[in-house]
Design an enzyme around this catalytic site. Structure first.
Site, PDB file in Angstrom:
ATOM      1  N   MET A  28       0.851  -1.195   0.000  1.00 43.82           N
ATOM      2  CA  MET A  28       0.000   0.000   0.000  1.00 43.82           C
ATOM      3  C   MET A  28       0.890   1.250   0.000  1.00 43.82           C
ATOM      4  O   MET A  28       0.459   2.326   0.391  1.00 43.82           O
ATOM      5  CB  MET A  28      -0.935  -0.008   1.208  1.00 43.82           C
ATOM      6  CG  MET A  28      -1.917  -1.182   1.143  1.00 43.82           C
ATOM      7  SD  MET A  28      -3.422  -0.934   2.086  1.00 43.82           S
ATOM      8  CE  MET A  28      -2.771  -0.797   3.725  1.00 43.82           C
ATOM      9  N   HIS A  66       9.460  -3.664   3.122  1.00 40.81           N
ATOM     10  CA  HIS A  66       8.969  -3.871   1.750  1.00 40.81           C
ATOM     11  C   HIS A  66      10.142  -4.162   0.804  1.00 40.81           C
ATOM     12  O   HIS A  66      10.055  -5.022  -0.065  1.00 40.81           O
ATOM     13  CB  HIS A  66       8.263  -2.620   1.228  1.00 40.81           C
ATOM     14  CG  HIS A  66       7.020  -2.246   1.971  1.00 40.81           C
ATOM     15  ND1 HIS A  66       6.928  -1.106   2.734  1.00 40.81           N
ATOM     16  CD2 HIS A  66       5.810  -2.852   2.053  1.00 40.81           C
ATOM     17  CE1 HIS A  66       5.716  -1.025   3.254  1.00 40.81           C
ATOM     18  NE2 HIS A  66       5.023  -2.073   2.870  1.00 40.81           N
TER      19      HIS A  66
HETATM   20  O1  PAF Z   1       0.094  -5.658   3.727  1.00 38.83           O
HETATM   21  C1  PAF Z   1      -0.372  -4.763   2.986  1.00 38.83           C
HETATM   22  O2  PAF Z   1       0.281  -3.762   2.698  1.00 38.83           O
HETATM   23  C2  PAF Z   1      -1.770  -4.917   2.437  1.00 38.83           C
HETATM   24  O3  PAF Z   1      -2.610  -5.545   3.339  1.00 38.83           O
HETATM   25  C3  PAF Z   1      -1.822  -5.617   1.069  1.00 38.83           C
HETATM   26  C4  PAF Z   1      -1.344  -7.052   1.159  1.00 38.83           C
HETATM   27  C5  PAF Z   1      -0.958  -4.866   0.062  1.00 38.83           C
HETATM   28  C6  PAF Z   1      -3.252  -5.646   0.532  1.00 38.83           C
HETATM   29  O4  PAF Z   1      -3.765  -4.376   0.366  1.00 38.83           O
END
Ligand code: PAF
Length: 283
Positions: free
Chosen positions: A32, A39
């Site tokens: 997100m 990430h």
């Molecule tokens: O973990 C996240 O950032 C969100 O829950 C995801 C998996 C991108 C789904 O919107």
């Protein structure tokens, strides 16, 4: 140089069709945005396992059960694209909202079992939103592998079950939690904590470690959990929403780590809800 951005499903499909024809393995890292080192570790894992890597950035309104959270969620697309540039991902898919939820969208992906505990009852509708958007992202990207962090361990299990139940041919890969030097699990929500708040939040990890060690040594469940909760409150947490032991495979509640298990917590500090979990050595 920033990573190339695509905003429509049509453009995404045009790009990935060529990859598929040449038999290249495609990895996806759904996010997100507000990217942090956690990430980026998923991106690295995807890069080393796949020929092509797609990072998706979509702040999914359906998974927020508090409007306040959705409004406050950091949106940092330009910075995110800059952070991704050194990884040379093939594309960043930032779908316009109507590419995910077109007018008249009326499908909901809802699971039972793995959603019945912890985040499920505490965040009504959250996992429906996650499962629905992730199913769409799997189908839109056609990825062979998808990478998720173990910080959101329950989400990882939900997504794995969803893909299996719906016969979506994607391997869901779990990657270890990345932590700040203080031990605090990396999270976009940490950006909303003050320096004081970050210090308080850092107590969560050692508290889980201490409780996990006690449970592995055979200490009583109730007293171990109570002591851990007390330590968090004394360290400045406002509320402990849950602190529980669950099976790592089924997420069934446990009172001793007699099978592979994890200790999970959700707790509030400075009005921010943090979650974390760690493995617990088996007795
Ligand atoms: O973990 C996240 O950032 C969100 O829950 C995801 C998996 C991108 C789904 O919107």
């Amino acid at each position: 140089m920033t990573a190339p951005i695509i905003r429509t499903l049509e453009d995404l499909r045009a790009l990935t069709a060529g990859w598929r024809l040449s038999g290249e393995a495609v990895g996806v890292v759904p996010t997100m945005g507000a990217l942090h080192a956690g990430h980026l570790s998923l991106v690295e894992a995807a890069k080393s396992a796949c020929d092509r890597v797609i990072v998706t950035i979509f702040v999914n309104p359906r998974q927020f059960n508090r409007l306040e959270d959705l409004k406050n969620y950091p949106r940092t697309e330009q910075e995110d694209a800059v952070k991704l540039a050194p990884f040379a991902v093939d594309v960043v898919y930032v779908p316009d909202p109507n590419q995910v939820y077109p007018d008249g969208f009326s499908t909901n992906v809802s699971l039972t079992g793995v959603t019945d505990v912890m985040e499920g009852p505490n965040r009504p509708g959250h996992f429906d939103g996650v499962a629905t958007v992730v199913a769409k992202l799997f189908l839109q990207t056609g990825a062979d592998k998808a990478f998720f962090g173990e910080k959101d361990y329950q989400q990882l299990m939900v997504v794995r079950h969803m893909a299996r139940d719906l016969d979506i041919p994607v391997e869901v890969v779990g990657c270890p939690t990345v932590r700040e030097p203080s031990g605090l699990a990396m999270s976009s929500r940490n950006l909303r904590l003050s320096e004081q708040g970050l210090l308080k939040a850092a107590v969560l990890f050692p508290t889980l470690q201490e409780a996990a060690a006690a449970l592995s040594a055979g200490a009583g469940y109730e007293s171990t959990i109570r002591q851990a909760q007390d330590r968090l409150i004394q360290s400045g947490f406002e509320k402990v929403e849950y602190l529980e032991l669950h099976s790592a495979a089924s997420l069934a509640a446990l009172t001793r780590p007699s099978e592979p298990a994890r200790l999970f917590a959700a707790a509030w500090v400075e009005g921010i809800r943090l979650i974390d979990n760690i493995p617990v050595a088996r007795i």
